[in-house]
Write an enzyme that holds these catalytic residues in place. Structure first.
Site, mmCIF file in Angstrom:
data_model
loop_
_atom_site.group_PDB
_atom_site.id
_atom_site.type_symbol
_atom_site.label_atom_id
_atom_site.label_comp_id
_atom_site.label_asym_id
_atom_site.label_seq_id
_atom_site.Cartn_x
_atom_site.Cartn_y
_atom_site.Cartn_z
ATOM 1 C CG HIS A 246 -1.791 -1.348 0.598
ATOM 2 N ND1 HIS A 246 -2.682 -1.582 2.307
ATOM 3 C CD2 HIS A 246 -2.040 -2.051 -0.136
ATOM 4 C CE1 HIS A 246 -3.640 -2.343 2.142
ATOM 5 N NE2 HIS A 246 -2.681 -3.012 0.643
ATOM 6 C CG ASP A 248 -2.618 4.847 1.495
ATOM 7 O OD1 ASP A 248 -2.312 3.724 1.898
ATOM 8 O OD2 ASP A 248 -3.970 4.130 1.387
#
Length: 365
Positions: A246, A248
């Site tokens: 991920h 983010d």
């Protein structure tokens, strides 16, 4: 030729409202999915998790896979998720939630068995909106095979409202997908079939940035590029994260031309020439805070409501100071109990509709 993103024409969509319309991470937010943790269970262990999960969680997942999370922790996190929903509604944002679900049921395919699912708390992992299209991801954790069921009523309603709805090929998740005796080209997944978590992608108008990770392979990236078509360009970027899963908590655009980066993971890239880049401060989370899935860097996992407004964890005071100095209005929300389960504001949301259209913000040469 390098063109500053701030100087780009930023088109606004004046056509009738669409059920799904989101091209980037910062246009004015109109509708959002906020996840639910109730009914969640510990993930059923698979060896590829070693590449991303904290070592102190390995035995826990091996022993408790399919069993409910501690109820007191779930209740505290769900209260925070409800608080986020209220805060967003107070800002005029429409909030929708996945259907309640019990993830404790055992299930199997002809190739493998899982003692249970996981949760519907992190819709960003499963869903990505590109323009007027909402896409379901082919996630590589076997326990997440049926996670989309909790979101199916919402997806059907968006389709009935005129949205395009795509589901990536259902992965078989057989042993051929997973690297054995270490890693395949440095990754826990092979190129056997397309897999990706939507949270490995970040949207910049007509350009989509993605990291290769232990849950996202090159086959999956190629599939998404072909699915969204030539109107969008998908760019794979390098990151300095041996546990990549991920993007983010590595880079987060908060507004056109403003990029927040993880000082330990970000690798400079010419795509962001002309952008103002600031380093996220060290997380303020106490060292003894329970974290089943991720590192404290989830502190930079925030949600922009527009080009000047950001939702941030209330106790991340260094982050609030940085953002305020950068010209943002901060909406503080308690969220540390959600941290425990592997995400923060960006992870637990999917921005279904933002007021705006496609634009070009990156230096693509």
């Amino acid at each position: 030729m390098t063109v500053s993103p701030l100087a780009q024409n930023h088109p606004r969509d004046h056509s009738p409202a669409r059920a799904v319309n989101s091209y980037n991470e910062w246009d004015p937010l109109e509708e959002v999915i906020v996840g639910r943790l109730s009914g969640g269970v510990f993930p059923t262990w698979q060896e590829s998790m070693r590449a991303t999960m904290p070592p102190e969680s390995w035995r826990l997942f091996q022993e408790k896979g399919g069993q409910p999370f501690p109820q007191d922790l779930v209740d505290a996190a769900d209260e925070e998720l409800d608080g986020l929903a209220r805060a967003l509604e107070a800002e005029g944002v429409k909030v929708v939630r996945p259907a309640p679900a019990d993830h404790a049921g055992e299930f199997a395919t002809p190739h493998w068995r899982s003692r249970g699912g996981l949760y519907a708390a992190m819709p960003r992992d499963y869903l990505i909106v590109v323009g007027d299209t909402i896409i379901e991801s082919p996630m590589s954790w076997r326990c997440r095979q049926f996670e989309g069921d909790a979101f199916r009523p919402l997806l059907k309603s968006y389709f009935d409202g005129g949205a395009r709805w795509l589901q990536a090929p259902r992965p078989q998740l057989t042993d051929e997908l997973f690297a054995t005796g270490g890693q395949h080209d440095g990754w826990a997944v092979t190129e056997f079939e397309p897999v990706f978590d939507a949270a490995d992608f970040m949207r910049f108008g007509r350009d989509i940035v993605v990291q290769r990770s232990h849950v996202t392979n090159a086959f999956g990236i190629r599939w998404l590029q072909r699915a969204v078509g030539s109107a969008f360009r998908v760019h794979t970027v390098e990151v300095n994260d041996p546990h990549a899963m991920h993007i983010d908590a590595t880079l987060l655009p908060l507004a056109p031309g403003k990029l927040l980066i993880n000082p330990e993971r970000y690798v400079p890239n010419k795509l962001f020439d002309g952008w103002e880049i600031r380093k996220a401060p060290q997380p303020a989370l106490p060292r003894d805070w329970p974290m089943f899935f991720c590192s404290p860097w989830v502190s930079m996992n925030m949600l922009s409501l527009d080009e000047r407004t950001v939702v941030v964890e209330r106790q991340e005071e260094p982050m609030i100071e940085l953002l305020t100095d950068w010209g943002f209005r901060c909406i503080p929300v308690d969220f540390r109990h959600v941290y425990t389960f592997g995400g923060s504001f960006h992870c637990v949301t999917v921005d279904v509709r933002r007021r705006g259209g496609a634009g070009q913000y990156l230096d693509v040469g």
